[in-house]
Every structure is written in C-alpha cells, then in structure tokens.
Design an enzyme around this catalytic site. Structure first.
Site, PDB file in Angstrom:
ATOM      1  N   HIS A  17      58.858  39.365  71.846  1.00  0.00           N
ATOM      2  CA  HIS A  17      60.219  39.487  72.375  1.00  0.00           C
ATOM      3  C   HIS A  17      60.593  38.223  73.164  1.00  0.00           C
ATOM      4  O   HIS A  17      61.690  37.691  73.029  1.00  0.00           O
ATOM      5  CB  HIS A  17      60.328  40.671  73.351  1.00  0.00           C
ATOM      6  CG  HIS A  17      60.164  42.034  72.742  1.00  0.00           C
ATOM      7  ND1 HIS A  17      59.257  42.951  73.222  1.00  0.00           N
ATOM      8  CD2 HIS A  17      60.811  42.652  71.727  1.00  0.00           C
ATOM      9  CE1 HIS A  17      59.364  44.077  72.521  1.00  0.00           C
ATOM     10  NE2 HIS A  17      60.289  43.921  71.602  1.00  0.00           N
ATOM     11  N   LYS A  41      62.445  57.358  69.952  1.00  0.00           N
ATOM     12  CA  LYS A  41      60.983  57.276  69.841  1.00  0.00           C
ATOM     13  C   LYS A  41      60.367  57.676  71.172  1.00  0.00           C
ATOM     14  O   LYS A  41      61.047  57.648  72.212  1.00  0.00           O
ATOM     15  CB  LYS A  41      60.521  55.897  69.410  1.00  0.00           C
ATOM     16  CG  LYS A  41      61.111  54.721  70.172  1.00  0.00           C
ATOM     17  CD  LYS A  41      60.416  53.426  69.797  1.00  0.00           C
ATOM     18  CE  LYS A  41      61.273  52.428  69.091  1.00  0.00           C
ATOM     19  NZ  LYS A  41      60.752  51.087  68.974  1.00  0.00           N
ATOM     20  N   ARG A  90      60.547  40.404  61.921  1.00  0.00           N
ATOM     21  CA  ARG A  90      59.172  40.138  61.503  1.00  0.00           C
ATOM     22  C   ARG A  90      59.080  40.280  59.990  1.00  0.00           C
ATOM     23  O   ARG A  90      59.962  40.870  59.373  1.00  0.00           O
ATOM     24  CB  ARG A  90      58.203  41.114  62.191  1.00  0.00           C
ATOM     25  CG  ARG A  90      57.947  40.762  63.636  1.00  0.00           C
ATOM     26  CD  ARG A  90      57.467  41.948  64.413  1.00  0.00           C
ATOM     27  NE  ARG A  90      58.508  42.968  64.463  1.00  0.00           N
ATOM     28  CZ  ARG A  90      58.412  44.103  65.134  1.00  0.00           C
ATOM     29  NH1 ARG A  90      57.329  44.356  65.813  1.00  0.00           N
ATOM     30  NH2 ARG A  90      59.397  44.967  65.129  1.00  0.00           N
ATOM     31  N   SER A 128      55.318  46.539  70.044  1.00  0.00           N
ATOM     32  CA  SER A 128      54.965  47.234  71.288  1.00  0.00           C
ATOM     33  C   SER A 128      54.035  48.405  70.989  1.00  0.00           C
ATOM     34  O   SER A 128      53.113  48.687  71.763  1.00  0.00           O
ATOM     35  CB  SER A 128      56.222  47.736  72.000  1.00  0.00           C
ATOM     36  OG  SER A 128      57.043  46.662  72.374  1.00  0.00           O
TER      37      SER A 128
HETATM   38  P1  ADP Z   1      63.796  48.614  68.750  1.00  0.00           P
HETATM   39  O1  ADP Z   1      63.426  50.026  69.108  1.00  0.00           O
HETATM   40  O2  ADP Z   1      65.263  48.340  68.818  1.00  0.00           O
HETATM   41  O3  ADP Z   1      63.170  48.129  67.467  1.00  0.00           O
HETATM   42  P2  ADP Z   1      61.936  46.833  70.046  1.00  0.00           P
HETATM   43  O4  ADP Z   1      61.697  46.633  71.491  1.00  0.00           O
HETATM   44  O5  ADP Z   1      60.795  47.337  69.219  1.00  0.00           O
HETATM   45  O6  ADP Z   1      63.197  47.767  69.953  1.00  0.00           O
HETATM   46  O7  ADP Z   1      62.434  45.474  69.385  1.00  0.00           O
HETATM   47  C1  ADP Z   1      63.611  44.833  69.844  1.00  0.00           C
HETATM   48  C2  ADP Z   1      63.935  43.676  68.913  1.00  0.00           C
HETATM   49  O8  ADP Z   1      62.885  42.713  68.977  1.00  0.00           O
HETATM   50  C3  ADP Z   1      64.025  44.060  67.435  1.00  0.00           C
HETATM   51  O9  ADP Z   1      64.994  43.242  66.825  1.00  0.00           O
HETATM   52  C4  ADP Z   1      62.644  43.745  66.904  1.00  0.00           C
HETATM   53  O10 ADP Z   1      62.678  43.503  65.516  1.00  0.00           O
HETATM   54  C5  ADP Z   1      62.341  42.491  67.695  1.00  0.00           C
HETATM   55  N1  ADP Z   1      60.913  42.251  67.831  1.00  0.00           N
HETATM   56  C6  ADP Z   1      59.949  43.116  68.191  1.00  0.00           C
HETATM   57  N2  ADP Z   1      58.733  42.538  68.199  1.00  0.00           N
HETATM   58  C7  ADP Z   1      58.932  41.237  67.805  1.00  0.00           C
HETATM   59  C8  ADP Z   1      58.079  40.112  67.584  1.00  0.00           C
HETATM   60  N3  ADP Z   1      56.765  40.208  67.717  1.00  0.00           N
HETATM   61  N4  ADP Z   1      58.646  38.941  67.216  1.00  0.00           N
HETATM   62  C9  ADP Z   1      59.987  38.850  67.045  1.00  0.00           C
HETATM   63  N5  ADP Z   1      60.854  39.869  67.215  1.00  0.00           N
HETATM   64  C10 ADP Z   1      60.340  41.046  67.596  1.00  0.00           C
END
Ligand code: ADP
Length: 173
Positions: A17, A41, A90, A128
């Site tokens: 992130h 979730k 990703r 995460s």
């Molecule tokens: P959500 O529940 O909206 O997917 P996340 O916190 O999992 O929330 O992810 C927020 C954003 O960050 C999403 O666009 C996700 O694809 C992106 N993201 C999550 N992990 C990574 C990573 N390792 N590298 C780049 N982008 C990421």
C-alpha cells in the site's frame, strides 16, 4: 488543486500500500487515504486502529492524509472534492474485480477518474490477509510492513492466536 483518494480496507496497511501511496503522492497535489469503515470482509483491526496505523505510516508525506468513511466510495470522493481515485493492481488477481468496480463507480459518478498503479514486483504477492496469516503462524513479516504495524500485528495476532485473523477470503498459507 488536484485531489485524489486512495480507498481501501488497510487491515492493516502494508509496504505494498505504502509503495502505491508514495508514487501517487507525486502525481497529485493532495492524496486522501480513505479507510473504509465497513468492508465486506472480516476485520482484524478496528476502524480507529486502521486509521491510526495509516496516519503514522504516512507521517513523512506532507500532501497525504487519512480518514475513515462510510457509504459509497464515490460519495466520499465528492465530499473531499477528489477528481481521481487511485487503486493498486497486483498481477492478475486484482484486475477483474477492479474492472467491475470501476464500471459501477463510473455509472455512479462519471466525473471520478480511476488511476491504477501497478504493484511493484517486490510487493506483487503481498496482501493484508496473507500477511496476517503469516504473522499469526509466527512468520517474520518485518520486511513487509512499517515497524509500528509489525508491532501492532504481533500484539493482535501473535502468540498463535489464530482466531483473530481474518481469513474469510483469499488463499491460505
Ligand atoms: P480493498 O478491500 O479495497 O481491496 P485493500 O486494503 O486490500 O482494500 O487494498 C486497497 C488497495 O490497495 C486496492 O486497490 C488493492 O488492490 C491495493 N493493494 C493491496 N495490496 C497491494 C500491494 N501489495 N501492492 C499494490 N497495491 C496493493
């Protein structure tokens, strides 16, 4: 002023992130990280905890701020006068979901432009949920999150307390 939002669950924020945040902060005059209050979730951290962890992680970035929001992401964007929404992509896993989300959001708010940044190679595998699972099983996650997040995670899910880990979706380690 060019304002963008970066919405997500951030449960918790990872270096993946943060990589997206640092890159997006160079593209926009202001980047507002939207911590979604009630994602569909199971969560490990409360909304307040997630916002705090994000704020500390971006403390060195003057044009980045974080706040929680409820309801539609497009409405959050309107409230903060953002004209763009940043998401991270990703390899393969994110594309279809992001595409569907983007189409729906475009209908809901045609003025909001989506900007997707490709995840850097070193963070392609990082989510995460996998991070929490690895931490709960005693794996070393120190290179994958800021130090304060690693400490918070160890408190929350360390010591084999796997019941706290939200693994309702995604693959399992
Ligand atoms: P959500 O529940 O909206 O997917 P996340 O916190 O999992 O929330 O992810 C927020 C954003 O960050 C999403 O666009 C996700 O694809 C992106 N993201 C999550 N992990 C990574 C990573 N390792 N590298 C780049 N982008 C990421």
């Amino acid at each position: 002023m060019t304002v963008a939002i970066y919405p997500g669950s951030f449960d918790p924020i990872t270096n993946g992130h943060l990589d997206v945040i640092r890159r997006a902060a160079k593209l926009f005059e202001k980047l507002i990280i939207g911590v979604y209050d009630r994602p569909n979730k199971l969560l490990t951290f409360t909304t307040e905890e997630r916002v705090k962890l994000v704020r500390r992680a971006v403390a060195d970035l003057p044009n980045v701020e974080a706040r929680s929001y409820v309801g539609l992401t497009v409405d959050f964007a309107r409230q903060v006068n953002a004209h763009a929404m940043v998401r991270g992509l990703r390899i393969s896993a994110d594309f279809e979901r992001e595409f569907d989300l983007a189409m729906m959001n475009r209908r809901l708010n045609p003025g909001l432009e989506l900007v997707c940044l490709m995840a850097s190679p070193e963070y392609q595998f990082l989510s995460s949920s996998l991070l929490k699972e690895a931490a709960s099983l005693g794996g070393n996650i120190d290179d994958l999150v800021p130090r304060h997040v690693s400490q918070a995670l160890k408190k929350k899910v360390g010591g084999g307390n796997v019941t706290n880990v939200a693994t309702a979706e995604g693959p399992f380690l």
